[in-house]
Design a protein around this motif. Structure first.
Motif, PDB file in Angstrom:
ATOM      1  N   ARG A  26      35.538  31.205  54.334  1.00 44.32           N
ATOM      2  CA  ARG A  26      36.288  30.855  53.237  1.00 44.32           C
ATOM      3  C   ARG A  26      35.365  30.746  51.844  1.00 44.32           C
ATOM      4  O   ARG A  26      34.403  30.625  51.360  1.00 44.32           O
ATOM      5  CB  ARG A  26      36.552  29.301  53.478  1.00 44.32           C
ATOM      6  CG  ARG A  26      38.409  29.461  54.192  1.00 44.32           C
ATOM      7  CD  ARG A  26      37.894  28.033  54.620  1.00 44.32           C
ATOM      8  NE  ARG A  26      36.976  27.149  54.445  1.00 44.32           N
ATOM      9  CZ  ARG A  26      36.703  25.842  54.686  1.00 44.32           C
ATOM     10  NH1 ARG A  26      37.224  25.958  53.442  1.00 44.32           N
ATOM     11  NH2 ARG A  26      35.876  25.794  54.878  1.00 44.32           N
ATOM     12  N   ASP A  27      36.214  31.726  51.026  1.00 48.10           N
ATOM     13  CA  ASP A  27      35.811  32.167  49.350  1.00 48.10           C
ATOM     14  C   ASP A  27      36.369  31.580  48.500  1.00 48.10           C
ATOM     15  O   ASP A  27      37.874  31.866  48.174  1.00 48.10           O
ATOM     16  CB  ASP A  27      35.389  32.847  49.667  1.00 48.10           C
ATOM     17  CG  ASP A  27      33.793  34.013  49.656  1.00 48.10           C
ATOM     18  OD1 ASP A  27      33.026  32.878  48.302  1.00 48.10           O
ATOM     19  OD2 ASP A  27      33.071  34.088  49.542  1.00 48.10           O
ATOM     20  N   GLU A  28      36.052  31.415  47.407  1.00 45.99           N
ATOM     21  CA  GLU A  28      37.046  31.143  46.256  1.00 45.99           C
ATOM     22  C   GLU A  28      37.519  32.023  45.839  1.00 45.99           C
ATOM     23  O   GLU A  28      38.543  32.191  45.012  1.00 45.99           O
ATOM     24  CB  GLU A  28      36.226  30.420  44.726  1.00 45.99           C
ATOM     25  CG  GLU A  28      34.799  30.183  44.694  1.00 45.99           C
ATOM     26  CD  GLU A  28      35.619  28.138  44.680  1.00 45.99           C
ATOM     27  OE1 GLU A  28      36.766  28.157  43.965  1.00 45.99           O
ATOM     28  OE2 GLU A  28      34.886  27.136  45.087  1.00 45.99           O
ATOM     29  N   GLU A  86      43.213  33.610  37.527  1.00 40.15           N
ATOM     30  CA  GLU A  86      42.380  34.272  36.483  1.00 40.15           C
ATOM     31  C   GLU A  86      41.949  34.793  36.760  1.00 40.15           C
ATOM     32  O   GLU A  86      41.811  35.776  36.269  1.00 40.15           O
ATOM     33  CB  GLU A  86      42.081  32.960  35.314  1.00 40.15           C
ATOM     34  CG  GLU A  86      40.977  32.485  35.681  1.00 40.15           C
ATOM     35  CD  GLU A  86      40.916  31.914  37.469  1.00 40.15           C
ATOM     36  OE1 GLU A  86      42.478  30.265  37.383  1.00 40.15           O
ATOM     37  OE2 GLU A  86      40.080  31.226  38.456  1.00 40.15           O
ATOM     38  N   ASN A  87      41.963  35.323  37.739  1.00 33.39           N
ATOM     39  CA  ASN A  87      40.927  36.196  38.192  1.00 33.39           C
ATOM     40  C   ASN A  87      41.602  37.402  38.692  1.00 33.39           C
ATOM     41  O   ASN A  87      42.323  37.748  39.646  1.00 33.39           O
ATOM     42  CB  ASN A  87      40.013  35.660  40.179  1.00 33.39           C
ATOM     43  CG  ASN A  87      38.450  36.820  40.529  1.00 33.39           C
ATOM     44  OD1 ASN A  87      38.812  37.906  39.732  1.00 33.39           O
ATOM     45  ND2 ASN A  87      38.153  36.231  40.792  1.00 33.39           N
ATOM     46  N   ALA A 109      44.306  41.546  42.836  1.00 31.69           N
ATOM     47  CA  ALA A 109      43.878  42.355  43.819  1.00 31.69           C
ATOM     48  C   ALA A 109      44.076  42.766  45.061  1.00 31.69           C
ATOM     49  O   ALA A 109      44.972  43.266  45.868  1.00 31.69           O
ATOM     50  CB  ALA A 109      42.518  43.324  43.230  1.00 31.69           C
ATOM     51  N   LYS A 110      43.438  41.921  45.546  1.00 32.23           N
ATOM     52  CA  LYS A 110      43.566  40.760  46.918  1.00 32.23           C
ATOM     53  C   LYS A 110      44.769  40.615  47.434  1.00 32.23           C
ATOM     54  O   LYS A 110      45.589  40.984  48.987  1.00 32.23           O
ATOM     55  CB  LYS A 110      42.586  40.456  47.734  1.00 32.23           C
ATOM     56  CG  LYS A 110      40.809  40.483  47.278  1.00 32.23           C
ATOM     57  CD  LYS A 110      40.197  39.774  47.528  1.00 32.23           C
ATOM     58  CE  LYS A 110      38.877  40.172  47.063  1.00 32.23           C
ATOM     59  NZ  LYS A 110      37.486  38.719  48.023  1.00 32.23           N
ATOM     60  N   VAL A 155      49.542  30.728  33.295  1.00 34.16           N
ATOM     61  CA  VAL A 155      48.741  31.789  34.782  1.00 34.16           C
ATOM     62  C   VAL A 155      48.934  32.622  35.453  1.00 34.16           C
ATOM     63  O   VAL A 155      49.476  33.205  36.144  1.00 34.16           O
ATOM     64  CB  VAL A 155      46.731  31.866  34.418  1.00 34.16           C
ATOM     65  CG1 VAL A 155      46.722  30.539  34.916  1.00 34.16           C
ATOM     66  CG2 VAL A 155      46.376  33.505  34.412  1.00 34.16           C
ATOM     67  N   ARG A 156      49.455  31.075  36.489  1.00 32.10           N
ATOM     68  CA  ARG A 156      50.376  31.665  37.856  1.00 32.10           C
ATOM     69  C   ARG A 156      51.052  32.392  37.910  1.00 32.10           C
ATOM     70  O   ARG A 156      51.357  33.131  38.547  1.00 32.10           O
ATOM     71  CB  ARG A 156      50.053  29.487  38.479  1.00 32.10           C
ATOM     72  CG  ARG A 156      51.233  30.391  39.774  1.00 32.10           C
ATOM     73  CD  ARG A 156      52.365  30.538  40.282  1.00 32.10           C
ATOM     74  NE  ARG A 156      52.942  29.623  38.675  1.00 32.10           N
ATOM     75  CZ  ARG A 156      54.515  28.581  39.370  1.00 32.10           C
ATOM     76  NH1 ARG A 156      54.889  28.808  40.436  1.00 32.10           N
ATOM     77  NH2 ARG A 156      54.588  28.249  38.608  1.00 32.10           N
TER      78      ARG A 156
END
Ligand code: GCB
Length: 615
Positions: free
Chosen positions: A189-191, A400-401, A406-407, A439-440
């Motif tokens: 799992r990743d941030e 915000e990323n 994109a993912k 942002v969400r």
């Protein structure tokens, strides 16, 4: 690495196919194409690679990375067989390695892997006879989460996202005779993953759906969309996208049973638009899930599809199926396999789960919280169960990323482009229970407009959180503006208050749109009995349902419901010994198929249609 770039989501395959990404692996630098999406991959002749694969568990990923964490040129993907006199040791041997079944999560196949999160190598030998003027793809039904593939030591693709299918071109990598494929699958799992660190389901790793080889001619149909027009009576419309064909190539769609069809020329963008009249069409519905054989042809390529034709739209606060108001009597389902547990993938898994939906008197399933297998969607088409299909934008992502967006976009594109011909799917869900921040909202609005332009024929939804003022529950999340249908989750009687609190709860909704209560319920261990005030008993859970149903029935614009949920499922968040034992017990049915009392409460309401304002 960006995997898909197409903005509209329509021609993702074409964009992806032309995108070459360079890797250095093996002894020379070479290029591997990003994977492509194939619509109806399961309708093509395929050579199955399912079965036993050799497996090496590699928590430090030392099969890929050197001691200074540089990508190896001679990693495990080379499947090197040690030779006498080698001046170096070979510290792995797929020939001797233990086996794992594909499809299958590794967690439920080997006790030591139940909690494992990290990379696992999988290897399989196969024989192959290359053909002239043929592309061959490695079709992967799903690999959770990040996966890399090599054929005969040559890297063929890399993919992120654990719940969508993809296809890696291996034409240049296979040869006549004996070949091998090596996969590295990493479920860390990743941030910045979608989903991210926290979920309420088991992080099953592995090649969790079927793997096969698919051959197509030089010019081939990668994607298509054939559906009933919402605006023109008796018209079927859509498009066929052909890769590798020159403009002017003919693409054709025929429905033999209706003696109808049309031929159109492929344009410079690879697409041929379709539009033709049909007479005597029997529409698909939950009561009569009629499917037609649809033959799609372009040049040497043919796909035989099975498609149901129906329309879905909203009118004010109504949901209309085939022009008539419908109430969605449903339940949520995780892709958890009944009886054996682990990830569901087979026809039998799908038929058992959807068979229970039918037995419940339901016509609708929310397939939570990620795209489910094609087997499930085919079964829903066949059995007549309307489906909510969901992108795994779950809880709090890094909104915000831009990498995360994109993912999420890539997974959404893959979901839509693989599944767009399923009559069963009526709702694309963008997200579940995301925090209400600007942002969400912007992030999910971007997804919603992307989904809408990729597929204007279905309804866009999301499961929202609600808040309260005294005993009034308020649905006013600004994200609602971007949705056609508002989903909301609430757990009155379980996470808050008592089952009876529902009796005095009022609802205030900021939108004049159809509403679906996308989750409600509570936990019970099958077979645990007591009085209805005792938590975890079947009686307590049934009592929640008894108080929920009249409350929900009072919400004037409620057009559907999906109780949480059909069957108990594994989750590490649920450690309560003797009761949960790492299963979320909100199922109406246990993972061993035992029906709880609440099943019958909901069944009665659904069968007698005492719930729902549109019949
Ligand atoms: C929720 C989530 C779902 C959980 C469920 C629960 O709101 O959407 O994924 O599993 O609650 O059981 O708490």
């Amino acid at each position: 690495m960006p995997l898909f770039f197409a903005r509209s989501g329509v021609c993702a395959a074409a964009a992806a196919a032309s995108l070459l990404v360079s890797f250095v692996a093996g002894s020379t630098a070479y290029a591997a194409a990003a994977p492509i999406v194939l619509t109806g991959a399961d309708r093509r002749a395929a050579m199955s690679l399912d079965g036993e694969w050799a497996s090496i568990v590699d928590p430090y990923f030392s099969g890929l990375f050197s001691f200074h964490h540089e990508e190896k040129k001679n990693g495990f993907f080379m499947n090197y067989k040690a030779k006498p006199g080698d001046p170096f040791p070979t510290e792995y041997d797929f020939g001797k390695a233990p086996r794992l079944k594909v499809p299958g999560d590794w967690n439920t196949q080997r006790e030591s892997l139940m909690y494992y999160e990290g990379p696992v190598w999988l290897e399989k030998d196969f024989t192959y006879e290359p053909k002239q003027q043929t592309h061959v793809f490695l079709h992967v039904g799903a690999a959770n989460y990040h996966s890399w593939f090599w054929v005969n030591g040559q890297k063929v693709c890399e993919h992120e996202g654990g719940f969508t299918s993809f296809n890696c071109e291996i034409t240049q990598a296979v040869h006549a005779g004996s070949n091998f494929v090596v996969a590295a699958v990493d479920n860390t799992r990743d941030e910045d993953n979608v989903p991210t660190m926290q979920t309420d389901w088991w992080n099953y790793g592995g090649l969790t759906r079927d793997v096969s080889l698919i051959e197509v001619p030089e010019a081939f149909i990668d994607q298509y969309d054939v559906h009933l027009s919402r605006t023109e009576e008796g018209v079927i419309e859509g498009w066929v996208h052909v890769t590798g064909a020159g403009a002017g190539t003919k693409a054709e769609v025929q429905i033999p049973e209706l003696k109808a069809g049309s031929t159109a020329e492929v344009g410079a963008d690879g697409r041929a638009a379709l539009h033709f009249n049909v007479k005597g069409l029997e529409r698909w519905s939950p009561e009569k899930p009629k499917l037609y054989k649809v033959v799609i042809r372009a040049g040497q390529d043919t796909v035989d599809e099975l498609i149901g034709f129906r329309t879905v739209e909203t009118r004010g606060t109504e949901i209309l199926l085939n022009g008539k108001p419908i109430f969605l009597r449903g339940v949520c389902i995780h892709a958890e396999a009944p009886y054996r547990t682990g990830r569901a993938y087979s026809d039998k898994d799908a038929e058992t789960l959807l068979g229970w939906v039918k037995e419940l008197g339901g016509n609708f399933a929310r397939l939570a919280h990620y795209p489910h297998a094609e087997t499930m969607l085919r079964a829903a088409d066949r059995m007549g169960v309307l489906v909510w299909s969901e992108n795994p934008v779950y809880w709090a992502l890094q909104f915000e990323n831009p990498k995360v967006l994109a993912k999420a976009e890539q997974q959404l594109d893959e979901e839509i482009n693989t599944s767009r011909n399923h009559a069963a799917i009526v709702l694309w869900s963008m997200a579940n229970e995301t925090p209400n921040t600007p942002v969400r909202t912007q992030f999910i609005e971007t997804l919603a407009s992307r989904a809408r332009s990729a597929d204007p024929t279905r309804l866009i939804t999301a499961a929202l959180l609600v808040h309260a003022k005294g005993s009034t529950k308020i649905i006013d999340d600004p994200l609602g503006q971007a949705l056609d249908v508002i989903g909301f989750n609430e757990y009155i009687g379980w996470y808050e208050g008592h089952p009876e609190s529902a009796d005095t709860t009022e609802w205030q909704v900021a939108y004049q749109k159809p509403l679906i209560v996308s989750e409600f319920g509570g936990e019970a261990k099958a077979g645990l009995h007591g009085n209805e005030t005792e938590r975890w008993t079947e009686e307590f859970q049934a009592n929640i349902y008894r108080h929920q149903l009249p409350m929900l029935n009072k919400i004037a614009q409620l057009r559907g419901m999906s109780a949480w949920l059909l069957m108990d499922f594994r989750s590490p968040n649920r450690p309560l010994t003797g009761i949960q034992d790492e299963f979320n017990r909100k199922g109406l049915i246990s993972e061993q198929g035992e029906k709880k009392q609440a099943f019958y409460v909901l069944q009665k309401a659904y069968k007698e249609q005492t719930i729902g304002n549109a019949k």
